[in-house]
Design an enzyme around this catalytic site. Sequence first.
Site, short mmCIF file in Angstrom:
data_model
loop_
_atom_site.label_atom_id
_atom_site.label_comp_id
_atom_site.label_asym_id
_atom_site.label_seq_id
_atom_site.Cartn_x
_atom_site.Cartn_y
_atom_site.Cartn_z
N SER A 90 -9.72 23.94 -4.76
CA SER A 90 -9.26 22.76 -4.02
C SER A 90 -8.78 23.19 -2.64
O SER A 90 -8.06 24.19 -2.53
CB SER A 90 -8.14 22.07 -4.79
OG SER A 90 -7.72 20.90 -4.12
N HIS A 94 -4.92 21.34 7.63
CA HIS A 94 -4.25 20.55 8.65
C HIS A 94 -4.21 21.35 9.96
O HIS A 94 -3.51 22.37 10.04
CB HIS A 94 -2.83 20.20 8.22
CG HIS A 94 -2.77 19.25 7.06
ND1 HIS A 94 -3.01 17.90 7.19
CD2 HIS A 94 -2.51 19.46 5.73
CE1 HIS A 94 -2.88 17.32 6.02
NE2 HIS A 94 -2.59 18.23 5.12
N HIS A 104 -10.80 17.90 3.38
CA HIS A 104 -10.46 18.14 1.98
C HIS A 104 -11.75 18.40 1.21
O HIS A 104 -12.77 17.75 1.45
CB HIS A 104 -9.75 16.91 1.40
CG HIS A 104 -9.79 16.84 -0.11
ND1 HIS A 104 -10.63 16.00 -0.80
CD2 HIS A 104 -9.10 17.52 -1.06
CE1 HIS A 104 -10.45 16.14 -2.08
NE2 HIS A 104 -9.53 17.07 -2.28
N ASN A 106 -12.98 19.60 -2.99
CA ASN A 106 -12.63 20.01 -4.34
C ASN A 106 -13.91 20.13 -5.16
O ASN A 106 -14.76 19.25 -5.10
CB ASN A 106 -11.67 19.00 -4.99
CG ASN A 106 -11.39 19.32 -6.44
OD1 ASN A 106 -11.98 18.73 -7.34
ND2 ASN A 106 -10.50 20.26 -6.67
N ARG A 108 -14.93 21.30 -9.26
CA ARG A 108 -14.22 21.61 -10.50
C ARG A 108 -15.14 21.46 -11.71
O ARG A 108 -16.16 20.76 -11.67
CB ARG A 108 -13.00 20.70 -10.65
CG ARG A 108 -13.35 19.22 -10.64
CD ARG A 108 -12.09 18.36 -10.56
NE ARG A 108 -12.42 16.93 -10.53
CZ ARG A 108 -12.70 16.25 -9.42
NH1 ARG A 108 -12.67 16.86 -8.25
NH2 ARG A 108 -12.99 14.96 -9.48
N HIS A 139 -21.57 13.38 8.18
CA HIS A 139 -22.28 12.71 7.09
C HIS A 139 -23.73 13.18 6.99
O HIS A 139 -24.28 13.25 5.88
CB HIS A 139 -22.20 11.19 7.27
CG HIS A 139 -20.94 10.60 6.71
ND1 HIS A 139 -20.84 10.18 5.42
CD2 HIS A 139 -19.72 10.41 7.28
CE1 HIS A 139 -19.60 9.74 5.20
NE2 HIS A 139 -18.91 9.85 6.32
N HIS A 169 -2.82 -0.30 -0.27
CA HIS A 169 -1.61 -0.97 0.18
C HIS A 169 -1.63 -1.23 1.68
O HIS A 169 -0.82 -2.02 2.19
CB HIS A 169 -0.37 -0.15 -0.20
CG HIS A 169 -0.29 1.20 0.42
ND1 HIS A 169 -1.08 2.25 0.02
CD2 HIS A 169 0.48 1.68 1.43
CE1 HIS A 169 -0.79 3.32 0.75
NE2 HIS A 169 0.15 2.99 1.62
#
Length: 297
Positions: A90, A94, A104, A106, A108, A139, A169
Site C-alpha cells: 500500500s 504527499h 495512492h 494498493n 493485495r 488515465h 458528504h
Amino acid sequence: MRKEVIADYFKGLQDSICRGIEAVDGGSRFKEDQWKRKEGGGGRSRVIVNGNILEKAGVNFSAVFGPLHPKMVKSLDIKEEVDFFASGVSIVMHPINPWVPIIHMNVRYFELSNGEHWFGGGIDLTPHIIIPEQAKWFHEQIKAVCDRFDKEYYPKYKTWADDYFFNSHREETRGIGGIFFDYIKAKTLEEKLANFEFVKAIGEAFVPIYSYLMQENAIRPFGEAEKAFQLLRRGRYVEFNLVHDRGTKFGLETNGRTESILMSLPPLASWDYMHNYSDYPLGLETQKLLVKGVDWV
C-alpha cells in the site's frame, strides 16, 4: 500457486518502488519499521520525510494470517470458522510542491482456509490543482496497462474508482480517480495466474507513472495561494480516508497496526470554513472537475 510466492513478490515490489522513488526524489531515503502481528505475520512499513520532492510518503508491505475477525466474517457472509492470509503493498505519497499530485496505490491478495481467494487493488491520482493534460496522460497510462489484459478492465474499474473515491458528504470525488477493483476471484489456476499478472502489471506501472509526474511538476513555481489550496485539498483527502475508506475503517476496527494504517495521512492539512473558491481561480477550475464520470481519455 502458493500464497508465499505472492507475498514474496509483493515484498520485492516494495523494494523496487522504494529504490525508484528515492532515486527521483534525491533528497531523503525511506526509513523501515519492521513489525509483527501477535495473531500471526507482520510487515515492513517504510516512510520517507522531508525529501527534495516528497514531504511525506509511505510504502507498506504486510503478510498477516490467523483467525478471521468477526467483522470480516460478517461482511463476507461466511458461515463457518475460517483462517485467513492477506498480503499486499500500500502506497500514499504527499509532495511538497502543490503542483505535484498525491498518489495512492494498493495491490493485495486474500486467501481463506476454505479455499476462497481473490486479488484487489488499484491506483488513483489526487492532484491538488488539476492539470487536464496530465490527468489525461495518467488515465492513458492506466488504460494501456488494463488493455494488455482485457479491454473491459479500464472502463469497468474506472467507474468503480469514481464511485469508491467519492466524498459523498461533499458530493465531490477525492481526485481524478484511476482504477479500483476488489474480490477478483478465479475458478482455475490459469485464471488465478492471469489475475496475478494483471496485479503485478499495475504495481510495476507505479514508478514510471509517478516519476514522470514528480519530475514534470516539482520544478513549477508556486506561491502562498497554491500552498493554501494544497492544504485545503489535503483536508479533503483526510476526510475521505477517515470517513469513507473501507480499508482504514476496517483496519482500525479489527486491531490493525494504527501507525501503518494512518501512514496515508499528510503531515499538514487545513479546513477553511465556507471556503470561497473564487479567491483562487485555478482552485475553482479544479473544483468543477471533481465529479464522477469524466472521460479523461
